[in-house]
Every structure is written in structure tokens, then in C-alpha cells.
Design a protein around this motif. Structure first.
Motif, PDB file in Angstrom:
ATOM      1  N   VAL A  23     -10.421  -2.905  -7.002  1.00 57.67           N
ATOM      2  CA  VAL A  23     -10.290  -1.526  -6.545  1.00 57.67           C
ATOM      3  C   VAL A  23      -9.335  -0.753  -7.449  1.00 57.67           C
ATOM      4  O   VAL A  23      -8.421  -1.326  -8.040  1.00 57.67           O
ATOM      5  CB  VAL A  23      -9.780  -1.487  -5.090  1.00 57.67           C
ATOM      6  CG1 VAL A  23      -8.348  -1.960  -5.020  1.00 57.67           C
ATOM      7  CG2 VAL A  23      -9.893  -0.093  -4.508  1.00 57.67           C
ATOM      8  N   VAL A  57      -8.912  -2.327   2.879  1.00 59.68           N
ATOM      9  CA  VAL A  57      -9.959  -2.285   1.857  1.00 59.68           C
ATOM     10  C   VAL A  57      -9.368  -2.578   0.480  1.00 59.68           C
ATOM     11  O   VAL A  57      -9.923  -3.329  -0.318  1.00 59.68           O
ATOM     12  CB  VAL A  57     -10.653  -0.902   1.869  1.00 59.68           C
ATOM     13  CG1 VAL A  57     -11.590  -0.760   0.672  1.00 59.68           C
ATOM     14  CG2 VAL A  57     -11.431  -0.712   3.165  1.00 59.68           C
ATOM     15  N   SER A  96     -14.237   1.763  -5.968  1.00 58.72           N
ATOM     16  CA  SER A  96     -14.551   0.343  -5.971  1.00 58.72           C
ATOM     17  C   SER A  96     -15.347   0.023  -7.221  1.00 58.72           C
ATOM     18  O   SER A  96     -16.195   0.812  -7.649  1.00 58.72           O
ATOM     19  CB  SER A  96     -15.363  -0.030  -4.724  1.00 58.72           C
ATOM     20  OG  SER A  96     -15.833  -1.365  -4.820  1.00 58.72           O
ATOM     21  N   CYS A 138       0.836  -1.205   0.000  1.00 59.52           N
ATOM     22  CA  CYS A 138       0.000   0.000   0.000  1.00 59.52           C
ATOM     23  C   CYS A 138       0.865   1.246   0.000  1.00 59.52           C
ATOM     24  O   CYS A 138       0.518   2.270   0.593  1.00 59.52           O
ATOM     25  CB  CYS A 138      -0.940  -0.029   1.203  1.00 59.52           C
ATOM     26  SG  CYS A 138      -2.260  -1.246   1.046  1.00 59.52           S
ATOM     27  N   TYR A 175     -10.200   6.882  -4.273  1.00 60.36           N
ATOM     28  CA  TYR A 175     -10.428   5.436  -4.215  1.00 60.36           C
ATOM     29  C   TYR A 175     -11.748   5.129  -4.910  1.00 60.36           C
ATOM     30  O   TYR A 175     -12.760   5.792  -4.670  1.00 60.36           O
ATOM     31  CB  TYR A 175     -10.467   4.973  -2.763  1.00 60.36           C
ATOM     32  CG  TYR A 175     -11.195   3.661  -2.539  1.00 60.36           C
ATOM     33  CD1 TYR A 175     -10.621   2.458  -2.939  1.00 60.36           C
ATOM     34  CD2 TYR A 175     -12.439   3.631  -1.922  1.00 60.36           C
ATOM     35  CE1 TYR A 175     -11.279   1.254  -2.729  1.00 60.36           C
ATOM     36  CE2 TYR A 175     -13.105   2.438  -1.717  1.00 60.36           C
ATOM     37  CZ  TYR A 175     -12.522   1.246  -2.124  1.00 60.36           C
ATOM     38  OH  TYR A 175     -13.177   0.056  -1.928  1.00 60.36           O
ATOM     39  N   GLY A 207     -10.285   6.074   6.187  1.00 59.82           N
ATOM     40  CA  GLY A 207     -10.175   6.582   4.829  1.00 59.82           C
ATOM     41  C   GLY A 207      -9.087   7.606   4.646  1.00 59.82           C
ATOM     42  O   GLY A 207      -9.298   8.637   3.995  1.00 59.82           O
ATOM     43  N   ASP A 233      -6.522   0.938   7.708  1.00 60.69           N
ATOM     44  CA  ASP A 233      -7.891   0.577   7.335  1.00 60.69           C
ATOM     45  C   ASP A 233      -8.110   0.724   5.837  1.00 60.69           C
ATOM     46  O   ASP A 233      -8.760  -0.109   5.198  1.00 60.69           O
ATOM     47  CB  ASP A 233      -8.897   1.426   8.117  1.00 60.69           C
ATOM     48  CG  ASP A 233      -8.881   2.887   7.688  1.00 60.69           C
ATOM     49  OD1 ASP A 233      -7.781   3.469   7.658  1.00 60.69           O
ATOM     50  OD2 ASP A 233      -9.958   3.426   7.359  1.00 60.69           O
ATOM     51  N   THR A 234      -7.534   1.767   5.243  1.00 62.74           N
ATOM     52  CA  THR A 234      -7.653   1.960   3.800  1.00 62.74           C
ATOM     53  C   THR A 234      -6.913   0.863   3.051  1.00 62.74           C
ATOM     54  O   THR A 234      -7.400   0.325   2.052  1.00 62.74           O
ATOM     55  CB  THR A 234      -7.095   3.333   3.399  1.00 62.74           C
ATOM     56  OG1 THR A 234      -7.696   4.341   4.214  1.00 62.74           O
ATOM     57  CG2 THR A 234      -7.372   3.625   1.941  1.00 62.74           C
ATOM     58  N   CYS A 235      -5.743   0.509   3.544  1.00 62.66           N
ATOM     59  CA  CYS A 235      -4.960  -0.564   2.932  1.00 62.66           C
ATOM     60  C   CYS A 235      -5.732  -1.881   2.966  1.00 62.66           C
ATOM     61  O   CYS A 235      -5.728  -2.644   1.993  1.00 62.66           O
ATOM     62  CB  CYS A 235      -3.626  -0.706   3.658  1.00 62.66           C
ATOM     63  SG  CYS A 235      -2.539  -1.977   2.981  1.00 62.66           S
ATOM     64  N   ALA A 284      -8.453  -6.250   0.043  1.00 61.39           N
ATOM     65  CA  ALA A 284      -9.595  -7.163   0.030  1.00 61.39           C
ATOM     66  C   ALA A 284     -10.370  -7.109  -1.280  1.00 61.39           C
ATOM     67  O   ALA A 284     -11.195  -7.977  -1.547  1.00 61.39           O
ATOM     68  CB  ALA A 284     -10.535  -6.841   1.196  1.00 61.39           C
ATOM     69  N   ASP A 285     -10.119  -6.116  -2.106  1.00 62.50           N
ATOM     70  CA  ASP A 285     -10.894  -5.912  -3.325  1.00 62.50           C
ATOM     71  C   ASP A 285      -9.955  -5.872  -4.527  1.00 62.50           C
ATOM     72  O   ASP A 285      -9.256  -4.898  -4.745  1.00 62.50           O
ATOM     73  CB  ASP A 285     -11.678  -4.598  -3.215  1.00 62.50           C
ATOM     74  CG  ASP A 285     -12.625  -4.369  -4.379  1.00 62.50           C
ATOM     75  OD1 ASP A 285     -12.582  -5.155  -5.343  1.00 62.50           O
ATOM     76  OD2 ASP A 285     -13.404  -3.403  -4.315  1.00 62.50           O
TER      77      ASP A 285
END
Length: 403
Positions: free
Chosen positions: A387, A380, A339, A315, A337, A358, A376-378, A383-384
Motif C-alpha cells: 500500500v 487496510v 493499493s 498509522c 490511498y 475510509g 478501518d483504514t489503518c 494488511a497490505d
């Protein structure tokens, strides 16, 4: 996991582009005028610096400003980067267990068709999967030599069987086809699982590699056995944990894919101690494959490797160099960001303390060289796999005062 990087610096009267896209810049600037710049990228390709390839586009960024003296147009766009998750190059260093228990077929719980065949099929698929594009990987078998003295030495694992190779590639499957495990006629070297020696050797390999090729490195252990110390006594599991912790302290994570034996008379207990190795490697729990049904084993392996593939992504977004006569303006950076599910960009907020959700921060606030997504942003992003992140940098002029 695809990635498109369009990076370059556009200034008044100049335009350049690299990576997989194109870069354009229009405008005019002189000692008493103004200039504007638009930076954009679109296309398909591979960027070895940041890792990844794919198709996508970045938005545009433009500013207008006045200049004086030796200025070239202050405040113009320095670079735009658009990426689907991969920023630093990611290197996955696989250690693949080829001990006899993977395929001996002498008892029910060591049946080749229930263990070796589905795991190998899934492993090959990962190395050939277009979704693996942008990653680089190496493959090392352990035990790795027909000589016990070599199989139980770290130096036996410091040179991989398949060197660091861009994915996807058939080279890994070809190597696996040759190495099918069997009990050696020269002794019992393949009945042991010298995991500690393998980790130590792989760590040395990584340290040598990243001197020339910096990036995010991670070890991936694929094994069906409790670590054994090559008949040297001692606590083999403690040795593995110690070596994995040492690797983590050197910023090398260790992931574990455990291949459980099918249930049956005489089958060993579940490999729960592999969770201890994964925890020591900073990756939580091991991904356990419940063998016995080849289709389910292959599906479980794909799930495990997708988790590893996402979590291994860095990240960190390096800040590209500014063009001659300019400097990066750390006060003017826009990070967004998006998604695939929503397709709506969300602007992330700068917070050096990462105290809010965020957010992102600089590696060194006084003299930044990279943007780092807060935890927390990393999470996300990792996990996607769909993204995308966009980063707009702005340059400011460095005034040249006549002497």
C-alpha cells in the motif's frame, strides 16, 4: 515493507528537500503579484524519522495565490509525503527463548533439528530480509544469564544482547549462533522460562529508549514454553499477563510466536495459554508454529513475522513543520490511498469522529500535530505491504504587520 518519504516546504522563490528525494519549487511573489509552487519527490533512501526506505514517487501539488503586505504567497504547497505504510519509526523488541527445551534433543519432542534449527533459520532470515528495511529491532535472550539470581530479575533483561539496530543486519544471526541453548553446568537456570521478568525488563528498556527515540514500540516474544517463575512459586502466567497489560497501557503492544513441540511420547500440550498473553498485549491470538517439519516450521514463522511486521506499523503521520513566516493550514490537506493491486488513488475523507469508512482524523483538532488513520483504514494499510499513502499539506502566510 518499503517507504519513501519526501517532505519539505516549498514557497515562492524557495525550495528545499530532505529524506530520500528531491524538492523543487518555482514561482514568483511580491506585495502585488502571485506565486505558485510544485512539490515532488522521487528516489531511494532511508528516513529515520518516519521509518522505511524504498523507491517511489509522490505526486505534485500546486496552488496559485495573491499576497499583500509582508506575505510570501498564501496557499502554496507546504509539504508532500508519499509512503508505503511506515510513518512513525517502528521498533521491534524481540525476546527469544533459549531455554534447554528448544534444543536439548534428549527426547523426541525436544529435537534440535525439529525446533531450534528451523525457528533460528527463519528468525535470521527476517533480520536479513530486505523487506524489513526501515524497521529497527533489538534482540534479548531469556533466560539471559548463567546465574539464576540474574535470570530471574527484570534488570537482567533491560540491556539487550543486540542493541536497537536498523534492519536488515547480520548482527542478530551472529548473536544467535553464539547463544545456542544448553543446560548449564551451574544449575537448572535454563530449564525455566522467566517470561514475566523478561517482559518487565524489556518494558523498562523501551521506556528509556523512547525518551530519546520516539516512535512505535512493540515486544515480540518467541517462546516454546509455558511461563515459569524461576522456582519462586506463584502464578507465572498471571504475572506475565499483568506485565503485558501494564506495557500495553503504556502504548507498548506484545506479539507472541509460540513454538509448539513436535508430537511424541511425553510431549507437553499445545501452548494455548500463549493466546492469553497475546490478547493481554493487544494483538489478538499468538501465532503458533507446529514443529516437526523444518520446512513447514520456517514457512509458518515467516507468515507469523509478516503479520507482526504489518500490525506493528503505526498509522500516525506527523505533520512537518511549516517554513518561517507560514503556518500549516489544517483546512487544506489531501490524503490518498493506493493499493498496488489497483494502482488507482482513492481520496480518504476527514472525519474526526471516524464514523465512516475510509477516513482519517487529527490527533488534536484545535492544534494538530499529526494525521491518524481511522481504525478501518489503518487495518487496510497494515494488511497490505504494497500500500502507498500520499499526503499533501498546504501552508498559509502569517502576515507581518509593520509596527
Amino acid at each position: 515493507m518499503a517507504a519513501l518519504i519526501g517532505a519539505g516546504c516549498g514557497g515562492a522563490n524557495e525550495g528545499s528537500g530532505d529524506s530520500a528525494g528531491s524538492q523543487s519549487s518555482t514561482g514568483a511573489g511580491n506585495s502585488s503579484g502571485s506565486g505558485s509552487s510544485t512539490s515532488s519527490s522521487t528516489g531511494t533512501g532511508v528516513d529515520d524519522t518516519f521509518g522505511g526506505s524504498g523507491v517511489g514517487s509522490s505526486g505534485s501539488s500546486g496552488t496559485t495565490g495573491s499576497s499583500s503586505g509582508g506575505s510570501t504567497g498564501a496557499g502554496e504547497a507546504c509539504a508532500t509525503q508519499s509512503s508505503q505504510a511506515g510513518f512513525q519509526q517502528v521498533y521491534l523488541v524481540f525476546a527469544f527463548d533459549v531455554s534447554a527445551s528448544m534444543t536439548a534433543s534428549d527426547v523426541e519432542w525436544r529435537r534440535k533439528d525439529l525446533k531450534w534449527d528451523p525457528v533460528v533459520a527463519a528468525t535470521k532470515q527476517f533480520f536479513l530480509d530486505p523487506a524489513s528495511e526501515g524497521f529497527r529491532a533489538s534482540l534479548t535472550f531469556f533466560p539471559g544469564s548463567a546465574q539464576t539470581t540474574q535470570a530471574c530479575q527484570a534488570t537482567g533483561y533491560s540491556t539487550p544482547n543486540v542493541p536497537m539496530t536498523p534492519l536488515p543486519s547480520p548482527a542478530f544471526g551472529e548473536a544467535i549462533d553464539v547463544i545456542e541453548p544448553q543446560v548449564s553446568t551451574m544449575g537448572t537456570w535454563r530449564t525455566s522460562t522467566p517470561t514475566a521478568f523478561a517482559v518487565e525488563g524489556l518494558t523498562a528498556y523501551i521506556e528509556a529508549q523512547r525518551q530519546q527515540n520516539p516512535g512505535k514500540y512493540a515486544i515480540v516474544l518467541v517462546t516454546d514454553g509455558y511461563p515459569e517463575g524461576c522456582r519462586q512459586g506463584g502464578n507465572a502466567l498471571a504475572d506475565v499477563v499483568s506485565n503485558v497489560e501494564a506495557a500495553l497501557s503504556n502504548n507498548i503492544s506484545t506479539f507472541v510466536i509460540g513454538v509448539d513441540s513436535p508430537q511424541g511420547e511425553g510431549a507437553p500440550p499445545s501452548l494455548t495459554n500463549l493466546h492469553e498473553i497475546a490478547a493481554a498485549g493487544g494483538t489478538g491470538e499468538a501465532s503458533m508454529l507446529n514443529t516437526g517439519d523444518p520446512a513447514q516450521t520456517a514457512a509458518a514463522f515467516k507468515t507469523a513475522i509478516d503479520k507482526i511486521r504489518g500490525a506493528a506499523v503505526s498509522c500516525t503521520i506527523p505533520i512537518p513543520p511549516a517554513p518561517d513566516g507560514r503556518s500549516f493550514d489544517k483546512q487544506k490537506v489531501n490524503v490518498t490511498y493506493t493499493s498496488a493491486a489497483s494502482n488507482t488513488p482513492t481520496t480518504l475523507t476527514y472525519d474526526q469522529a471516524c464514523s465512516a469508512a475510509g477516513t482519517w482524523r487529527y490527533d488534536e483538532p484545535a492544534n494538530p500535530t499529526a494525521i491518524i488513520l481511522c481504525d478501518d483504514t489503518c487495518a487496510v494499510v497494515q494488511a497490505d505491504v504494497e500500500v502507498s499513502l500520499g499526503v499533501d499539506f498546504t501552508c498559509e502566510d502569517v502576515l507581518q504587520v509593520p509596527q
